[in-house]
Design a protein around this motif. Structure first.
Motif, PDB file in Angstrom:
ATOM      1  N   ASN A 293       0.808  -1.217   0.000  1.00  0.00           N
ATOM      2  CA  ASN A 293       0.000   0.000   0.000  1.00  0.00           C
ATOM      3  C   ASN A 293       0.842   1.268   0.000  1.00  0.00           C
ATOM      4  O   ASN A 293       0.563   2.198  -0.755  1.00  0.00           O
ATOM      5  N   GLU A 294       1.894   1.335   0.815  1.00  0.00           N
ATOM      6  CA  GLU A 294       2.708   2.552   0.860  1.00  0.00           C
ATOM      7  C   GLU A 294       3.410   2.794  -0.476  1.00  0.00           C
ATOM      8  O   GLU A 294       3.597   3.930  -0.904  1.00  0.00           O
ATOM      9  N   ALA A 295       3.765   1.712  -1.179  1.00  0.00           N
ATOM     10  CA  ALA A 295       4.427   1.850  -2.483  1.00  0.00           C
ATOM     11  C   ALA A 295       3.443   2.327  -3.549  1.00  0.00           C
ATOM     12  O   ALA A 295       3.747   3.233  -4.331  1.00  0.00           O
ATOM     13  N   VAL A 296       2.244   1.734  -3.592  1.00  0.00           N
ATOM     14  CA  VAL A 296       1.280   2.148  -4.612  1.00  0.00           C
ATOM     15  C   VAL A 296       0.788   3.563  -4.344  1.00  0.00           C
ATOM     16  O   VAL A 296       0.498   4.311  -5.280  1.00  0.00           O
ATOM     17  N   MET A 297       0.742   3.978  -3.080  1.00  0.00           N
ATOM     18  CA  MET A 297       0.349   5.355  -2.769  1.00  0.00           C
ATOM     19  C   MET A 297       1.389   6.340  -3.302  1.00  0.00           C
ATOM     20  O   MET A 297       1.041   7.380  -3.862  1.00  0.00           O
ATOM     21  N   ALA A 298       2.672   6.007  -3.162  1.00  0.00           N
ATOM     22  CA  ALA A 298       3.738   6.870  -3.684  1.00  0.00           C
ATOM     23  C   ALA A 298       3.676   6.926  -5.211  1.00  0.00           C
ATOM     24  O   ALA A 298       3.758   8.002  -5.811  1.00  0.00           O
ATOM     25  N   LEU A 299       3.518   5.775  -5.850  1.00  0.00           N
ATOM     26  CA  LEU A 299       3.448   5.729  -7.312  1.00  0.00           C
ATOM     27  C   LEU A 299       2.230   6.497  -7.816  1.00  0.00           C
ATOM     28  O   LEU A 299       2.323   7.247  -8.791  1.00  0.00           O
ATOM     29  N   PHE A 300       1.105   6.332  -7.152  1.00  0.00           N
ATOM     30  CA  PHE A 300      -0.157   6.986  -7.524  1.00  0.00           C
ATOM     31  C   PHE A 300       0.031   8.501  -7.624  1.00  0.00           C
ATOM     32  O   PHE A 300      -0.495   9.134  -8.542  1.00  0.00           O
ATOM     33  N   GLU A 301       0.780   9.081  -6.696  1.00  0.00           N
ATOM     34  CA  GLU A 301       0.987  10.533  -6.681  1.00  0.00           C
ATOM     35  C   GLU A 301       1.874  11.006  -7.829  1.00  0.00           C
ATOM     36  O   GLU A 301       1.808  12.161  -8.231  1.00  0.00           O
ATOM     37  N   GLN A 302       2.709  10.128  -8.362  1.00  0.00           N
ATOM     38  CA  GLN A 302       3.683  10.522  -9.381  1.00  0.00           C
ATOM     39  C   GLN A 302       3.255  10.210 -10.811  1.00  0.00           C
ATOM     40  O   GLN A 302       3.865  10.706 -11.756  1.00  0.00           O
ATOM     41  N   VAL A 303       2.231   9.386 -10.979  1.00  0.00           N
ATOM     42  CA  VAL A 303       1.867   8.878 -12.300  1.00  0.00           C
ATOM     43  C   VAL A 303       0.568   9.512 -12.785  1.00  0.00           C
ATOM     44  O   VAL A 303      -0.478   9.314 -12.176  1.00  0.00           O
ATOM     45  N   PRO A 304       0.600  10.255 -13.892  1.00  0.00           N
ATOM     46  CA  PRO A 304      -0.643  10.833 -14.424  1.00  0.00           C
ATOM     47  C   PRO A 304      -1.403   9.849 -15.324  1.00  0.00           C
ATOM     48  O   PRO A 304      -0.840   8.853 -15.787  1.00  0.00           O
ATOM     49  N   ILE A 305      -2.658  10.170 -15.579  1.00  0.00           N
ATOM     50  CA  ILE A 305      -3.437   9.438 -16.578  1.00  0.00           C
ATOM     51  C   ILE A 305      -2.680   9.537 -17.904  1.00  0.00           C
ATOM     52  O   ILE A 305      -2.144  10.580 -18.248  1.00  0.00           O
ATOM     53  N   GLY A 306      -2.649   8.427 -18.645  1.00  0.00           N
ATOM     54  CA  GLY A 306      -1.954   8.404 -19.925  1.00  0.00           C
ATOM     55  C   GLY A 306      -0.544   7.857 -19.849  1.00  0.00           C
ATOM     56  O   GLY A 306       0.113   7.674 -20.878  1.00  0.00           O
ATOM     57  N   THR A 307      -0.057   7.569 -18.645  1.00  0.00           N
ATOM     58  CA  THR A 307       1.295   7.004 -18.487  1.00  0.00           C
ATOM     59  C   THR A 307       1.393   5.663 -19.208  1.00  0.00           C
ATOM     60  O   THR A 307       0.554   4.788 -19.016  1.00  0.00           O
ATOM     61  N   PRO A 308       2.431   5.476 -20.039  1.00  0.00           N
ATOM     62  CA  PRO A 308       2.611   4.174 -20.692  1.00  0.00           C
ATOM     63  C   PRO A 308       3.094   3.116 -19.686  1.00  0.00           C
ATOM     64  O   PRO A 308       3.898   3.422 -18.794  1.00  0.00           O
TER      65      PRO A 308
END
Length: 192
Positions: free
Chosen positions: A173-188
């Motif tokens: 969960n802590e990892a996906v929360m960090a990734l979620f904040e950095q990755v916009p819609i449309g990311t390949p």
């Protein structure tokens, strides 16, 4: 193309050990045991420099997800992936992002394991006991269709580093929360 170039082209990712691992201490200086490092903890690593900055690369057989942060550099996260018959591979984009997502098992999941999934056929609301965890990135194909594959959190952090899911890519969960904040819609997203 020389032998080194052929090997580099054949590998989806190559981490440079000298950039990833600390220098080994001479035996005379190692007076006490080092604490065991979590191999699935987020770690900045060197990778091939031909992935777009911002993209996500998953190497299922190694249980790692790489978020490319600069040419030749990525943050590596441990993941759990689908069991052998359920591993999804291909190219997608992040089409939607959700905090504390709801979850509905697919008909195929219910058919494979009705005792575990049938009770949730109408869905489970998001929250701490939801199997998608704290965040979900929904992967869409080139035509804009939902692949039904998610990069999501988990209520089972001990599953990281194993092939246990129904095809999705699980992160702590802590990892996906960090990734979620950095990755916009449309990311390949590339899944190997």
């Amino acid at each position: 193309m020389n032998r080194r170039q052929m090997l580099m082209a054949a590998l989806p990712l190559v981490a440079a050990p000298s950039l990833v691992l600390a220098q080994a201490q001479p035996a005379a200086l190692a007076t006490q045991a080092e604490p065991r490092r979590d191999p699935y903890a987020p770690t900045e690593v060197a990778i091939r420099d031909d992935f777009e900055v911002g993209s996500i690369v998953v190497v299922s057989k190694d249980f790692f997800l790489y978020h490319v942060i600069a040419p030749g550099r990525a943050v590596r996260y441990g993941v759990a992936v689908g069991t052998a018959e359920l591993v999804w591979k291909g190219r997608a984009t992040v089409g939607r992002k959700t905090e504390w997502p709801s979850w509905t098992p697919t008909p195929a999941m219910i058919e494979r394991n009705p005792g575990q999934y049938a009770k949730w056929a109408d869905g489970m609301p998001g929250g701490p006991s939801n199997p998608l965890g704290a965040r979900a990135l929904y992967l869409y194909d080139a035509k804009g269709n939902d692949t039904a594959i998610r990069i999501h959190g988990t209520t089972e952090p001990n599953s990281i580093g194993r092939a246990v899911s129904n095809g999705c890519i699980r992160m702590r969960n802590e990892a996906v929360m960090a990734l979620f904040e950095q990755v916009p819609i449309g990311t390949p997203v590339y899944v190997y």
